[in-house]
Design an enzyme around this catalytic site. Sequence first.
Site, PDB file in Angstrom:
ATOM      1  N   HIS A  64      70.050   8.447 -23.098  1.00 14.36           N
ATOM      2  CA  HIS A  64      68.827   7.802 -22.626  1.00 14.36           C
ATOM      3  C   HIS A  64      69.217   6.468 -21.989  1.00 14.36           C
ATOM      4  O   HIS A  64      70.412   6.134 -21.904  1.00 14.36           O
ATOM      5  CB  HIS A  64      67.839   7.628 -23.777  1.00 14.36           C
ATOM      6  CG  HIS A  64      68.436   6.982 -24.997  1.00 14.36           C
ATOM      7  ND1 HIS A  64      68.905   5.691 -24.998  1.00 14.36           N
ATOM      8  CD2 HIS A  64      68.659   7.457 -26.255  1.00 14.36           C
ATOM      9  CE1 HIS A  64      69.370   5.382 -26.204  1.00 14.36           C
ATOM     10  NE2 HIS A  64      69.249   6.443 -26.981  1.00 14.36           N
ATOM     11  N   HIS A  67      71.837   4.241 -23.740  1.00 14.04           N
ATOM     12  CA  HIS A  67      73.238   4.621 -23.524  1.00 14.04           C
ATOM     13  C   HIS A  67      73.705   4.181 -22.127  1.00 14.04           C
ATOM     14  O   HIS A  67      74.834   3.717 -21.957  1.00 14.04           O
ATOM     15  CB  HIS A  67      73.398   6.138 -23.607  1.00 14.04           C
ATOM     16  CG  HIS A  67      73.117   6.740 -24.947  1.00 14.04           C
ATOM     17  ND1 HIS A  67      72.030   7.548 -25.195  1.00 14.04           N
ATOM     18  CD2 HIS A  67      73.781   6.659 -26.129  1.00 14.04           C
ATOM     19  CE1 HIS A  67      72.056   7.950 -26.458  1.00 14.04           C
ATOM     20  NE2 HIS A  67      73.095   7.423 -27.044  1.00 14.04           N
ATOM     21  N   LYS A 180      71.607  -1.696 -31.618  1.00 14.14           N
ATOM     22  CA  LYS A 180      70.610  -0.915 -32.351  1.00 14.14           C
ATOM     23  C   LYS A 180      71.168  -0.456 -33.693  1.00 14.14           C
ATOM     24  O   LYS A 180      70.468  -0.445 -34.691  1.00 14.14           O
ATOM     25  CB  LYS A 180      70.186   0.287 -31.525  1.00 14.14           C
ATOM     26  CG  LYS A 180      69.430   1.280 -32.353  1.00 14.14           C
ATOM     27  CD  LYS A 180      68.510   2.098 -31.532  1.00 14.14           C
ATOM     28  CE  LYS A 180      67.796   3.064 -32.422  1.00 14.14           C
ATOM     29  NZ  LYS A 180      68.741   4.032 -33.008  1.00 14.14           N
ATOM     30  N   ASP A 181      72.452  -0.068 -33.706  1.00 10.65           N
ATOM     31  CA  ASP A 181      73.090   0.363 -34.947  1.00 10.65           C
ATOM     32  C   ASP A 181      73.874  -0.821 -35.510  1.00 10.65           C
ATOM     33  O   ASP A 181      75.105  -0.861 -35.456  1.00 10.65           O
ATOM     34  CB  ASP A 181      73.991   1.568 -34.665  1.00 10.65           C
ATOM     35  CG  ASP A 181      73.167   2.761 -34.187  1.00 10.65           C
ATOM     36  OD1 ASP A 181      72.675   3.512 -35.018  1.00 10.65           O
ATOM     37  OD2 ASP A 181      72.991   2.898 -32.957  1.00 10.65           O
TER      38      ASP A 181
HETATM   39  P1  AMP Z   1      74.442   7.537 -30.428  1.00 13.97           P
HETATM   40  O1  AMP Z   1      74.547   8.525 -29.319  1.00 13.97           O
HETATM   41  O2  AMP Z   1      73.089   7.485 -31.063  1.00 13.97           O
HETATM   42  O3  AMP Z   1      75.569   7.646 -31.416  1.00 13.97           O
HETATM   43  O4  AMP Z   1      74.608   6.118 -29.762  1.00 13.97           O
HETATM   44  C1  AMP Z   1      75.745   5.804 -28.990  1.00 13.97           C
HETATM   45  C2  AMP Z   1      75.775   4.316 -28.752  1.00 13.97           C
HETATM   46  O5  AMP Z   1      74.593   3.931 -28.054  1.00 13.97           O
HETATM   47  C3  AMP Z   1      75.792   3.507 -30.067  1.00 13.97           C
HETATM   48  O6  AMP Z   1      76.674   2.411 -29.914  1.00 13.97           O
HETATM   49  C4  AMP Z   1      74.364   3.059 -30.195  1.00 13.97           C
HETATM   50  O7  AMP Z   1      74.216   1.868 -30.921  1.00 13.97           O
HETATM   51  C5  AMP Z   1      73.984   2.860 -28.736  1.00 13.97           C
HETATM   52  N1  AMP Z   1      72.538   2.911 -28.578  1.00 13.97           N
HETATM   53  C6  AMP Z   1      71.715   3.922 -28.931  1.00 13.97           C
HETATM   54  N2  AMP Z   1      70.430   3.585 -28.689  1.00 13.97           N
HETATM   55  C7  AMP Z   1      70.444   2.346 -28.179  1.00 13.97           C
HETATM   56  C8  AMP Z   1      69.443   1.427 -27.737  1.00 13.97           C
HETATM   57  N3  AMP Z   1      68.155   1.733 -27.762  1.00 13.97           N
HETATM   58  N4  AMP Z   1      69.837   0.222 -27.282  1.00 13.97           N
HETATM   59  C9  AMP Z   1      71.145  -0.117 -27.260  1.00 13.97           C
HETATM   60  N5  AMP Z   1      72.141   0.694 -27.644  1.00 13.97           N
HETATM   61  C10 AMP Z   1      71.799   1.906 -28.111  1.00 13.97           C
END
Ligand code: AMP
Length: 311
Positions: A64, A67, A180-181
């Site tokens: 999204h 990312h 976010k994380d």
């Molecule tokens: P994920 O695919 O959920 O493992 O996320 C991959 C990376 O994208 C991680 O470092 C997340 O913290 C980051 N991320 C996910 N959603 C957001 C967001 N809304 N804002 C900023 N970074 C994000």
Amino acid sequence: MTQPQHTGGRVNVLTKPAVIGSIEELRSRLTDAQSRIESARAGRGEAGLGRPRIVLVPTMGALHAGHLTLVRRARSLGDIVVVSIFVNPLQFGVGEDLGSYPRMLEADVAALAAEGVPFVFAPTSQLMYPDGAASTRVVAGAVGSLFEGAARPGHFDGMLTVVAKLFNIVGPDVAVFGQKDAQQVFLVERMLADLNFRTCIEVVPIVREDGGLALSSRNRALEPAQRAAARALSAGLEAAASVAAQGVGAALQAAHARIDVQPLVKLDYLVVVDPRTFLPVGGEHHGPARMLVAALVGHTRLIDNVALDLP
Ligand code: AMP
């Protein structure tokens, strides 16, 4: 598959990124890309800039705009961007959404093509865990069993293990993570320091949709009423930040006042932590702090956080 094109110091693509599912192929493509950038630089009399920098953006796909913000930051930080897409079974517990986690590689690759990403590393579980699971794992330590770790036992050990593997596979100079994380960021930074990794990390602020909800691949599972209710999380954090000058108690109260009134939002935790230790602060805490929230909306687990300045 379109070959990466090398223009200036950066690797660009005409259409699609190379989607790579083999460690050997990835390493040889990266070495090749670095050599080509070095030759191009030498041809322009720009030798001496050092080895072209590799920047990794680790993701689980279902990309999204959050990312893609990480991807854009990655492009500004180095010469060759690698986005990994891997839904890591090791960080999902029994009964969690591993099976239903959204997987949409084709759409992800199209989105990354539009961002000029040259390399997507999309390994299978078999490649990452040939024996079914890693028997050697990174242990996240005490902070790894708080908050998200309390709700999801073993989650952070699994996350750190795959991050360590990805760093060893890709060899990035920098890796980009999202704020976010927040607990993930804290634990990755700690692992890099504790285990003397050479990679450093860059953290990108939370990207939100209109109305404040933090973007997440899991938001796709929300029905319209749930999505509306989920906005209480960011609204609560915003309310907390606006009264932080009055202290921890006031901040918690302001957030609860927004969140607890939403019947569709089942609060798991709402805490204020010290960013240096990631441990909960007492009522007298002064200085920087971070409020963390997690809740279930329907079957969807959502997390969010905000910086608080407690004077
Ligand atoms: P994920 O695919 O959920 O493992 O996320 C991959 C990376 O994208 C991680 O470092 C997340 O913290 C980051 N991320 C996910 N959603 C957001 C967001 N809304 N804002 C900023 N970074 C994000």
